[in-house]
Structure formats: C-alpha cells, structure tokens
Motif scaffolding. Structure first.
Motif, PDB file in Angstrom:
ATOM      1  N   TRP A  24       0.838  -1.288  -0.134  1.00  0.00           N
ATOM      2  CA  TRP A  24       0.034  -0.123  -0.035  1.00  0.00           C
ATOM      3  C   TRP A  24       0.730   1.287   0.027  1.00  0.00           C
ATOM      4  N   GLY A 164     -13.329  -4.828   1.645  1.00  0.00           N
ATOM      5  CA  GLY A 164     -13.679  -3.981   2.782  1.00  0.00           C
ATOM      6  C   GLY A 164     -12.515  -3.278   3.452  1.00  0.00           C
ATOM      7  N   VAL A 165     -12.594  -2.449   4.414  1.00  0.00           N
ATOM      8  CA  VAL A 165     -11.775  -1.813   5.337  1.00  0.00           C
ATOM      9  C   VAL A 165     -11.131  -2.678   6.000  1.00  0.00           C
ATOM     10  N   GLN A 166      -9.548  -2.552   6.266  1.00  0.00           N
ATOM     11  CA  GLN A 166      -8.644  -3.134   6.916  1.00  0.00           C
ATOM     12  C   GLN A 166      -7.957  -2.298   7.545  1.00  0.00           C
ATOM     13  N   THR A 167      -7.562  -2.558   8.801  1.00  0.00           N
ATOM     14  CA  THR A 167      -6.610  -1.683   9.529  1.00  0.00           C
ATOM     15  C   THR A 167      -5.281  -2.297  10.090  1.00  0.00           C
ATOM     16  N   SER A 199      -6.271   3.073   8.612  1.00  0.00           N
ATOM     17  CA  SER A 199      -7.434   2.098   8.100  1.00  0.00           C
ATOM     18  C   SER A 199      -7.054   2.299   6.457  1.00  0.00           C
ATOM     19  N   GLN A 201      -8.319   0.848   2.381  1.00  0.00           N
ATOM     20  CA  GLN A 201      -9.545   0.277   1.681  1.00  0.00           C
ATOM     21  C   GLN A 201      -9.043   0.135   0.106  1.00  0.00           C
ATOM     22  N   SER A 203      -9.777  -0.233  -3.713  1.00  0.00           N
ATOM     23  CA  SER A 203     -10.797   0.094  -4.510  1.00  0.00           C
ATOM     24  C   SER A 203     -11.270  -1.044  -5.467  1.00  0.00           C
ATOM     25  N   ARG A 204     -12.704  -0.903  -5.813  1.00  0.00           N
ATOM     26  CA  ARG A 204     -13.268  -2.107  -6.745  1.00  0.00           C
ATOM     27  C   ARG A 204     -12.867  -2.144  -8.030  1.00  0.00           C
ATOM     28  N   ALA A 273      -6.568   2.902  -4.148  1.00  0.00           N
ATOM     29  CA  ALA A 273      -6.721   2.506  -2.569  1.00  0.00           C
ATOM     30  C   ALA A 273      -7.019   3.989  -1.840  1.00  0.00           C
ATOM     31  N   TYR A 274      -7.403   3.672  -0.836  1.00  0.00           N
ATOM     32  CA  TYR A 274      -7.913   4.723   0.065  1.00  0.00           C
ATOM     33  C   TYR A 274      -7.365   4.512   1.506  1.00  0.00           C
TER      34      TYR A 274
END
Length: 318
Positions: A24, A164-167, A199, A201, A203-204, A273-274
C-alpha cells in the motif's frame, strides 16, 4: 560488501533480493513553505532525540527519523545533503517471500535530497520499521536502509480478496522504553498504544499492470547516507538495561562512511486505494516514532501482489 558477521540468530542475506509482497502506497508533497515551517518549529522537549533535531534543521517533520538514529548536527548540511522536498510517500509492505524470510514493513520516504556533491536529487528513506531482526540487519548492511524492529497488527490476512476496510497498527517492541513513552503522542496513555495506525481500503476498480523495468518509467534510485551506530540518547551499550534493549532491537550496524545507491523495481497489478488516519488529531503517526503525515493524499495505490527487486548497491564516498 562488508564481511562483518550478523548476530547468531540472524541469517546473512546479501544482495540482490527478489521479494513478493502485498503493498500500500500513499503519497504526499512537501513544498518550500512547508519545509520552512518545519525548520521554524520550536523544540518540543528538552529530551528530544538527535533524530528530531536533525529533522527540524533539514526541514522535515518530527518523527522523520527513528529516535535511535543519533545523527550528528554537523552532518546535516555537509554530509547528508539538502532536503529539497517534493514528492514523498509512506508505504506498507507485507512480504510473503524474501531472502530474509517473510516480514512486514512500514517506510517513510521523506522526499528528494541533494547529493552531497550537489550533482543530483534522489528520494531517500529516512525512517523504516520491519517486523524481524533478519530484515533489520541485512537491510542496514546491504543498502544503508535505517531499519528498526517494530510489531505490526493487521485486521485482515495478507493478499485478502475482501474489498472492505482493514486496519494496521505499528508499535515499538515489547519492553522498549520507546513503547512506554509512546502513549502520550498517540492520544492514549496505554503502554500498548501504537506510534502509527491507519485504515486501508482497496478500490473495486480493476488493477492495471505495472512494470517499472520498462523504459516508460523513470529510474528513481535511492541514495542512502552512512548509518549512525544507534548510540545516542536513546541508545548506548552501558549498564542501563533499557538502553541495551534498544540497541539490541535496532541490531545496530557500524558506520563505514559509505553511501549506497540502489534502484528497486516493481512488477504487479496496481489499483487505487484509500487511507484514513486513526491516531488522535487526524494523524497517522505520533510525531515521535513516525511523522503525523497529515498532508498524505487520501487516495493511493495498492498492489495485491507485487514482485520487488533490490539490486546490489553502488557504493560511493563524498
């Protein structure tokens, strides 16, 4: 390459390296005015580490250097080159395969620095954490990358297909005085408080193939200065048990006065990604172990699987 032996529990892994990881990357920009703001900032505490003082003189935010990196002030202008700012990033890697075994990594690329001879500007890693001693020792010895041990906590398995979101949270090693002192910076007085948390996330949107070996990608070699011996105010090998623990965690390598340049390459599918900061005050880092990074762009890049190549370094003295 130097022939110094590693600690007995650390395997030697000379370059080149080929690694497989999930990654990331989230960029930021340091302008001239931001650099001047950092230089004008006041010293926060009388016990502030040498690394924080050097960061301020260069125009970097606090946390840009690990507190153990006792960089002498005399090196700032003459030996370490001028910080030019520009594009930087913080990067997370989850290596599933490497010559040093699997490990996690958090990198702070501060931006571009002038080489001491003034001939070129190159990006530089100023702060970096990994989850194993093997990665620390070999990274420091092979490429002058200032690695330190930390503990990583992830909410999802590596290469997760979930959208989904991961941390992720990163902490100083258990028993380290730096860990005990970290709570005040993170907004949590608990000794277990992380110095970095975010966090993430994916993208799709579909991924795009990336191969930086191709000519369309400019070469951006890292140029890393000689490392300190980690013997500053938070280090040393005297009678103090806490200091011994810190030096052991750092797996300090002696400085040889040699600069090392290397141009890593990346191959894999990249998608958007976010990221969001999870520490108090909208910060990614506690400003001691890692910069607050409040200017980080919320949109970055995720490689679900990336092949990273780190060639042998080119050595130089200035």
């Amino acid at each position: 390459m130097p022939d110094a032996a590693p600690p007995s529990d650390v395997p030697t892994a000379p370059p080149p390296w080929t690694l497989t990881a999930e990654s990331w990357l989230f960029p930021f920009w340091t302008s001239s005015s931001t650099k001047r703001q950092h230089q004008a900032a006041k010293r926060q505490t009388a016990q502030e580490s040498d690394g924080a003082e050097v960061a301020r003189q260069l125009g970097l935010p606090p946390g840009s250097f690990h507190p153990l990196e006792a960089l002498a002030s005399a090196h700032v202008a003459k030996d370490h080159g001028e910080f030019k700012g520009g594009l930087g990033a913080w990067i997370l890697y989850r290596y599933t395969d490497s010559p040093a075994g699997p490990y996690d990594e958090l990198i702070y690329v501060a931006g571009f620095f002038k080489s001491p001879d003034g001939k070129k500007s190159t990006p530089r890693i100023t702060n970096i954490y990994v989850s194993t001693r093997a990665s620390v020792w070999n990274g420091r010895r092979n490429w002058n990358i200032p690695k330190h041990v930390a503990e990583f906590s992830w909410s999802h398995p590596v290469h997760s297909d979930e959208a989904g979101v991961q941390t992720v949270s990163v902490r100083h090693p258990a028993g380290s005085p730096l860990r005990k002192a970290g709570g005040s910076g993170s907004g949590d007085d608990d000794d277990d408080a992380p110095f970095f948390s975010a966090s993430l996330q994916p993208s799709r949107l579909p991924s795009v193939p990336v191969n930086t070996n191709l000519a369309i990608f400019p070469a951006l070699p890292l140029l890393q200065p000689p490392l300190s011996d980690c013997s500053g105010p938070y280090g040393g090998d005297g009678d103090d048990a806490d200091r011994r623990k810190l030096v052991e965690a750092a797996v300090a390598s002696p400085s040889e006065g040699v600069w090392r340049s290397t141009a890593p390459t990346f191959r894999g599918g990249a998608s958007m990604a976010y990221a969001k900061p999870l520490l108090s005050g909208g910060r990614y880092g506690d400003e001691r172990g890692f910069p607050a990074a409040t200017r980080t762009w919320s949109t970055g890049i995720r490689f679900r699987k990336v092949i990273v190549s780190f060639p042998e370094p080119v050595e130089a003295r200035f």
